[in-house]
Design a protein around this motif. Structure first.
Motif, short mmCIF file in Angstrom:
data_model
loop_
_atom_site.label_atom_id
_atom_site.label_comp_id
_atom_site.label_asym_id
_atom_site.label_seq_id
_atom_site.Cartn_x
_atom_site.Cartn_y
_atom_site.Cartn_z
N THR A 45 47.71 23.87 -27.45
CA THR A 45 46.60 23.70 -28.38
C THR A 45 47.12 23.25 -29.73
O THR A 45 48.20 23.66 -30.17
CB THR A 45 45.81 25.01 -28.56
OG1 THR A 45 46.71 26.05 -29.00
CG2 THR A 45 45.15 25.43 -27.26
N ALA A 46 46.36 22.40 -30.39
CA ALA A 46 46.68 22.00 -31.75
C ALA A 46 46.38 23.17 -32.68
O ALA A 46 45.55 24.03 -32.36
CB ALA A 46 45.85 20.78 -32.15
N PRO A 47 47.04 23.24 -33.83
CA PRO A 47 46.75 24.32 -34.78
C PRO A 47 45.25 24.39 -35.10
O PRO A 47 44.60 23.36 -35.31
CB PRO A 47 47.57 23.92 -36.02
CG PRO A 47 48.69 23.11 -35.47
CD PRO A 47 48.11 22.34 -34.31
N PHE A 48 44.74 25.60 -35.10
CA PHE A 48 43.31 25.82 -35.36
C PHE A 48 43.14 26.10 -36.86
O PHE A 48 43.61 27.12 -37.36
CB PHE A 48 42.80 27.00 -34.53
CG PHE A 48 41.31 27.16 -34.54
CD1 PHE A 48 40.53 26.66 -33.52
CD2 PHE A 48 40.68 27.82 -35.59
CE1 PHE A 48 39.15 26.83 -33.53
CE2 PHE A 48 39.31 27.98 -35.61
CZ PHE A 48 38.54 27.48 -34.58
N GLY A 83 38.04 18.59 -28.41
CA GLY A 83 38.52 17.42 -27.69
C GLY A 83 39.90 17.62 -27.10
O GLY A 83 40.48 18.70 -27.17
N HIS A 84 40.41 16.56 -26.53
CA HIS A 84 41.75 16.63 -25.94
C HIS A 84 42.44 15.29 -26.05
O HIS A 84 41.81 14.23 -26.12
CB HIS A 84 41.69 17.05 -24.46
CG HIS A 84 41.12 16.00 -23.55
ND1 HIS A 84 41.92 15.06 -22.91
CD2 HIS A 84 39.86 15.74 -23.17
CE1 HIS A 84 41.16 14.28 -22.17
NE2 HIS A 84 39.90 14.66 -22.31
N SER A 112 42.14 20.66 -28.73
CA SER A 112 41.96 20.93 -30.16
C SER A 112 40.50 21.15 -30.49
O SER A 112 39.60 20.69 -29.77
CB SER A 112 42.50 19.77 -31.00
OG SER A 112 41.74 18.59 -30.79
N MET A 113 40.28 21.85 -31.58
CA MET A 113 38.95 22.00 -32.16
C MET A 113 39.06 21.65 -33.65
O MET A 113 38.91 22.50 -34.52
CB MET A 113 38.41 23.41 -31.96
CG MET A 113 37.99 23.69 -30.55
SD MET A 113 37.03 25.21 -30.39
CE MET A 113 36.60 25.18 -28.65
N LEU A 148 37.68 30.59 -27.06
CA LEU A 148 37.48 29.65 -25.97
C LEU A 148 38.63 28.65 -25.89
O LEU A 148 39.07 28.28 -24.79
CB LEU A 148 36.15 28.93 -26.16
CG LEU A 148 35.59 28.03 -25.03
CD1 LEU A 148 36.25 26.67 -24.99
CD2 LEU A 148 35.66 28.71 -23.68
N LEU A 149 39.14 28.22 -27.02
CA LEU A 149 40.24 27.26 -27.03
C LEU A 149 41.46 27.83 -26.33
O LEU A 149 42.09 27.16 -25.50
CB LEU A 149 40.58 26.87 -28.47
CG LEU A 149 41.66 25.81 -28.66
CD1 LEU A 149 41.24 24.49 -28.03
CD2 LEU A 149 41.98 25.62 -30.14
N ASP A 150 41.80 29.08 -26.63
CA ASP A 150 42.95 29.70 -25.98
C ASP A 150 42.70 29.90 -24.49
O ASP A 150 43.60 29.68 -23.66
CB ASP A 150 43.26 31.04 -26.64
CG ASP A 150 43.85 30.88 -28.03
OD1 ASP A 150 44.32 29.78 -28.36
OD2 ASP A 150 43.81 31.86 -28.81
N GLU A 151 41.50 30.31 -24.14
CA GLU A 151 41.18 30.49 -22.73
C GLU A 151 41.23 29.17 -21.96
O GLU A 151 41.71 29.11 -20.83
CB GLU A 151 39.80 31.13 -22.59
CG GLU A 151 39.73 32.58 -23.04
CD GLU A 151 38.33 33.16 -22.89
OE1 GLU A 151 37.45 32.44 -22.35
OE2 GLU A 151 38.11 34.30 -23.32
N ALA A 152 40.72 28.11 -22.59
CA ALA A 152 40.72 26.80 -21.95
C ALA A 152 42.15 26.33 -21.71
O ALA A 152 42.46 25.75 -20.66
CB ALA A 152 39.96 25.79 -22.81
#
Length: 223
Positions: A45-48, A83-84, A112-113, A148-152
């Motif tokens: 994941t990109a930094p949130f 997105g991704h 990323s979000m 959700l980002l971490d779960e995804a």
């Protein structure tokens, strides 16, 4: 007073490449395919990061939320772009004399979000209590995005290898293998992101309840 449901946008970028290895006369096609580097999958994941913006007025936030200005006044809104970026490469072996090719994939996906922005209407700038109550509500949406980002990421890291292993990474030519692999990746990522969007929408709906709106609206006294 009404809070705005969070807006979730979607973006995707897929890139691909290939590394074609020439045949060797010293080994069979099958053994050379088996000797290709093992598949490699990396999902991160990109930094949130969250930006807060108190410069927009109620009318602007209401319009941005898509709500009817005749029925709602949006005092707070959270906007995120889920997105991704997917970079895939095939280690390919092609034997043109027999019309056969095989490959192993190397895939890197970044979820990323970004950007994520929390808006609180500028009309609340001089009402510290209501401003903070609205802001705290929006931060619940932010927490749902982050979760959700971490779960995804974890789900994708577990599911992607199994999915691609079920797909035939062999064909009549390097081009044939590459085209089919790219089609599988596009379909898989599209379906995956669509599912995650629905999961997130369901979770956000559990936050934006009439009871929650009433609680925030009356947090500093009757609205």
């Amino acid at each position: 007073m009404a809070l705005g449901a969070p807006l979730l946008l979607f973006s995707a970028m897929l890139t691909s490449g290939c590394d074609i290895r020439g045949p060797s006369l010293l080994a069979s096609f099958e053994s050379r395919c088996a000797a290709l580097p093992a598949p490699r999958y990396q999902v991160r994941t990109a930094p949130f990061e969250v930006t807060e913006d108190d410069t927009q007025d109620v009318a602007a936030l209401t319009a941005r939320s898509g709500a009817s200005s005749e029925r709602h006044r949006t005092m707070g809104l959270t906007v995120s772009n889920f997105g991704h970026e997917t970079d895939s490469r095939l280690r390919l072996l092609e034997e043109r004399s027999s019309g056969r090719a095989c490959a192993t994939p190397e895939v890197e996906i970044v979820l990323s979000m970004q950007p994520t922005t929390v808006y609180v209407a500028r009309e609340l700038a001089h009402d510290a209590c209501q401003h903070e109550a609205t802001r705290q509500h929006e931060l619940r949406h932010v927490a749902a995005y982050r979760e959700l980002l971490d779960e995804a990421r974890d789900r994708l890291a577990a599911d992607l290898p199994a999915t691609l292993q079920r797909q035939a990474l062999s064909g009549s030519s390097a081009t044939d293998v590459r085209v089919r692999f790219e089609a599988v990746m596009r379909t898989y990522m599209s379906d995956f992101m669509r599912t995650q969007h629905q999961v997130l929408a369901d979770r956000q709906a559990l936050i934006d309840t009439p009871e929650e709106y009433a609680r925030v609206g009356n947090a500093c006294g009757p609205a």
